[in-house]
Write a protein that holds these residues in place. Sequence first.
Motif, PDB file in Angstrom:
ATOM      1  N   ASP A  36       1.489  -9.850  -7.173  1.00  0.00           N
ATOM      2  CA  ASP A  36       0.821  -8.738  -6.496  1.00  0.00           C
ATOM      3  C   ASP A  36       1.109  -8.768  -4.998  1.00  0.00           C
ATOM      4  OD1 ASP A  36      -0.307  -7.691  -8.765  1.00  0.00           O
ATOM      5  OD2 ASP A  36      -2.337  -8.425  -8.373  1.00  0.00           O
ATOM      6  N   ARG A  37       1.268  -7.593  -4.431  1.00  0.00           N
ATOM      7  CA  ARG A  37       1.324  -7.458  -2.977  1.00  0.00           C
ATOM      8  C   ARG A  37      -0.083  -7.121  -2.513  1.00  0.00           C
ATOM      9  NH1 ARG A  37       5.330  -3.176  -1.340  1.00  0.00           N
ATOM     10  NH2 ARG A  37       6.853  -4.812  -1.756  1.00  0.00           N
ATOM     11  N   VAL A  38      -0.645  -7.970  -1.663  1.00  0.00           N
ATOM     12  CA  VAL A  38      -2.058  -7.878  -1.305  1.00  0.00           C
ATOM     13  C   VAL A  38      -2.194  -7.620   0.193  1.00  0.00           C
ATOM     14  CG1 VAL A  38      -4.290  -9.041  -1.333  1.00  0.00           C
ATOM     15  CG2 VAL A  38      -2.631  -9.485  -3.155  1.00  0.00           C
ATOM     16  N   LEU A  39      -2.984  -6.629   0.544  1.00  0.00           N
ATOM     17  CA  LEU A  39      -3.281  -6.301   1.937  1.00  0.00           C
ATOM     18  C   LEU A  39      -4.719  -6.672   2.250  1.00  0.00           C
ATOM     19  CD1 LEU A  39      -2.755  -4.798   4.685  1.00  0.00           C
ATOM     20  CD2 LEU A  39      -3.610  -2.736   3.526  1.00  0.00           C
ATOM     21  N   GLU A  40      -4.925  -7.322   3.380  1.00  0.00           N
ATOM     22  CA  GLU A  40      -6.274  -7.527   3.900  1.00  0.00           C
ATOM     23  C   GLU A  40      -6.379  -6.863   5.258  1.00  0.00           C
ATOM     24  OE1 GLU A  40      -9.685 -10.881   4.911  1.00  0.00           O
ATOM     25  OE2 GLU A  40      -7.623 -11.543   4.602  1.00  0.00           O
ATOM     26  N   ILE A  41      -7.369  -6.000   5.435  1.00  0.00           N
ATOM     27  CA  ILE A  41      -7.644  -5.443   6.756  1.00  0.00           C
ATOM     28  C   ILE A  41      -8.878  -6.141   7.316  1.00  0.00           C
ATOM     29  CG2 ILE A  41      -6.597  -3.246   6.121  1.00  0.00           C
ATOM     30  CD1 ILE A  41      -9.442  -2.038   6.130  1.00  0.00           C
ATOM     31  N   GLY A  42      -8.937  -6.240   8.639  1.00  0.00           N
ATOM     32  CA  GLY A  42     -10.003  -7.018   9.254  1.00  0.00           C
ATOM     33  C   GLY A  42      -9.876  -8.481   8.895  1.00  0.00           C
ATOM     34  N   PRO A  98      -0.365   1.198   9.212  1.00  0.00           N
ATOM     35  CA  PRO A  98       1.076   1.410   9.366  1.00  0.00           C
ATOM     36  C   PRO A  98       1.870   1.087   8.102  1.00  0.00           C
ATOM     37  CG  PRO A  98       0.494  -0.716  10.272  1.00  0.00           C
ATOM     38  CD  PRO A  98      -0.794  -0.099   9.762  1.00  0.00           C
ATOM     39  N   PHE A  99       1.495   1.740   7.007  1.00  0.00           N
ATOM     40  CA  PHE A  99       2.147   1.471   5.733  1.00  0.00           C
ATOM     41  C   PHE A  99       2.399   2.773   4.976  1.00  0.00           C
ATOM     42  CE2 PHE A  99      -0.709  -2.200   6.538  1.00  0.00           C
ATOM     43  CZ  PHE A  99       0.272  -3.148   6.799  1.00  0.00           C
ATOM     44  N   ALA A 100       3.428   2.742   4.152  1.00  0.00           N
ATOM     45  CA  ALA A 100       3.719   3.885   3.282  1.00  0.00           C
ATOM     46  C   ALA A 100       2.669   3.965   2.175  1.00  0.00           C
ATOM     47  CB  ALA A 100       5.114   3.734   2.677  1.00  0.00           C
ATOM     48  N   GLU A 101       2.570   5.099   1.546  1.00  0.00           N
ATOM     49  CA  GLU A 101       1.636   5.278   0.437  1.00  0.00           C
ATOM     50  C   GLU A 101       1.997   4.358  -0.728  1.00  0.00           C
ATOM     51  OE1 GLU A 101       1.293   9.321  -0.727  1.00  0.00           O
ATOM     52  OE2 GLU A 101       0.700  10.027   1.270  1.00  0.00           O
ATOM     53  N   SER A 102       0.962   3.894  -1.402  1.00  0.00           N
ATOM     54  CA  SER A 102       1.117   3.119  -2.644  1.00  0.00           C
ATOM     55  C   SER A 102       1.931   1.844  -2.451  1.00  0.00           C
ATOM     56  CB  SER A 102       1.759   3.991  -3.735  1.00  0.00           C
ATOM     57  OG  SER A 102       1.023   5.174  -3.934  1.00  0.00           O
ATOM     58  N   SER A 103       1.760   1.198  -1.310  1.00  0.00           N
ATOM     59  CA  SER A 103       2.549   0.002  -1.002  1.00  0.00           C
ATOM     60  C   SER A 103       1.971  -1.276  -1.590  1.00  0.00           C
ATOM     61  CB  SER A 103       2.667  -0.169   0.519  1.00  0.00           C
ATOM     62  OG  SER A 103       3.392   0.885   1.102  1.00  0.00           O
ATOM     63  N   PHE A 104       0.677  -1.284  -1.934  1.00  0.00           N
ATOM     64  CA  PHE A 104       0.013  -2.522  -2.314  1.00  0.00           C
ATOM     65  C   PHE A 104      -0.630  -2.420  -3.691  1.00  0.00           C
ATOM     66  CE2 PHE A 104       0.208  -2.361   2.265  1.00  0.00           C
ATOM     67  CZ  PHE A 104       0.667  -3.634   2.594  1.00  0.00           C
ATOM     68  N   ASP A 105      -0.667  -3.560  -4.364  1.00  0.00           N
ATOM     69  CA  ASP A 105      -1.375  -3.654  -5.639  1.00  0.00           C
ATOM     70  C   ASP A 105      -2.865  -3.866  -5.420  1.00  0.00           C
ATOM     71  OD1 ASP A 105       1.021  -3.780  -7.522  1.00  0.00           O
ATOM     72  OD2 ASP A 105       1.457  -5.434  -6.154  1.00  0.00           O
ATOM     73  N   VAL A 106      -3.200  -4.570  -4.357  1.00  0.00           N
ATOM     74  CA  VAL A 106      -4.584  -4.892  -4.026  1.00  0.00           C
ATOM     75  C   VAL A 106      -4.771  -4.716  -2.523  1.00  0.00           C
ATOM     76  CG1 VAL A 106      -6.384  -6.674  -4.018  1.00  0.00           C
ATOM     77  CG2 VAL A 106      -4.723  -6.591  -5.894  1.00  0.00           C
TER      78      VAL A 106
END
Length: 305
Positions: free
Chosen positions: A108-114, A168-176
Amino acid sequence: MQLPAYVRCPACRGELDASLSCRGCGRRYAVEDGIPRLLDPTAHGLASKLRELEAWPVLANEQGWYEADDRVDAALPYLNTELGWEDRAWGATEHGFRLLLDLVRPGDRVLEIGAAKSWAAQHLLPRGCEYVACDLLVDPIIGLGRGSFFERRAVPYLRIQADGERLPFAESSFDVAFCVATLHHALDLHAMAQELARVTRRGGIVAALNEGTKAPYVSGANPEQEREKELGINEHVHSLWAYVWAFARAGLVPVRLEYAEGPVELARRRIAGRLLRLGELPATLWALNAYPYAGLSLFARKKAR
């Protein structure tokens, strides 16, 4: 610096070249200390958000946690379990993060904000995930700069200074995509929920862990937030229903509502403990609407269509 193709200009979402110049609008972004600074200078409320960069270290110094403690950071977020702390806030974060890990899969490609220090890296990267950490705060002790410590414990990963309401990411870039105690800092709760949904693939997971809530009958001015507000930190408190509505408007379908401290804490309460006999959801709904100020972890899936 060559960034992955899914990293885009936060202003127009155009592609970035190796110099971090946008092929769409021509804006050029800097890299400092290995961290791309991808902030849209025209974004609404950015000046108010950037004031927090000085406020957080002041608060941390006042409260005694502005320090680089390898032993503590290596245990995050399991400070109660591994170090014997008795901290309710970290206990709630630990509980919510364990639930999140149950939903994450290798690859999975995972993004965390904050992301603050980005301590989640030391748990997600060994699972075979790609982890991207975003925050406004790049401080070397309590911000993304501290990520160098977690890179030494795992592998290098992408850290980006970014605004959660203008990712700053394209749409649908992350699984989580997830955050911990971050949504309540948003100037526009709906905008941040929309951004989390936008960058997550259809069917993917969006989670908000340990967010402060208020009961419908109490003021939105939580006395515990007053010092933070004095320092210039953007603090708000929303009801459970405000979070659910923000997610729903963004096309996110809640799959789990969790009292942030978990059912063990609910079991200690007189009425909530009795309601647990009917199931965790009735007890959780009662607690988050009855207790003046509490905490919520909300897990959702982006609609498949």
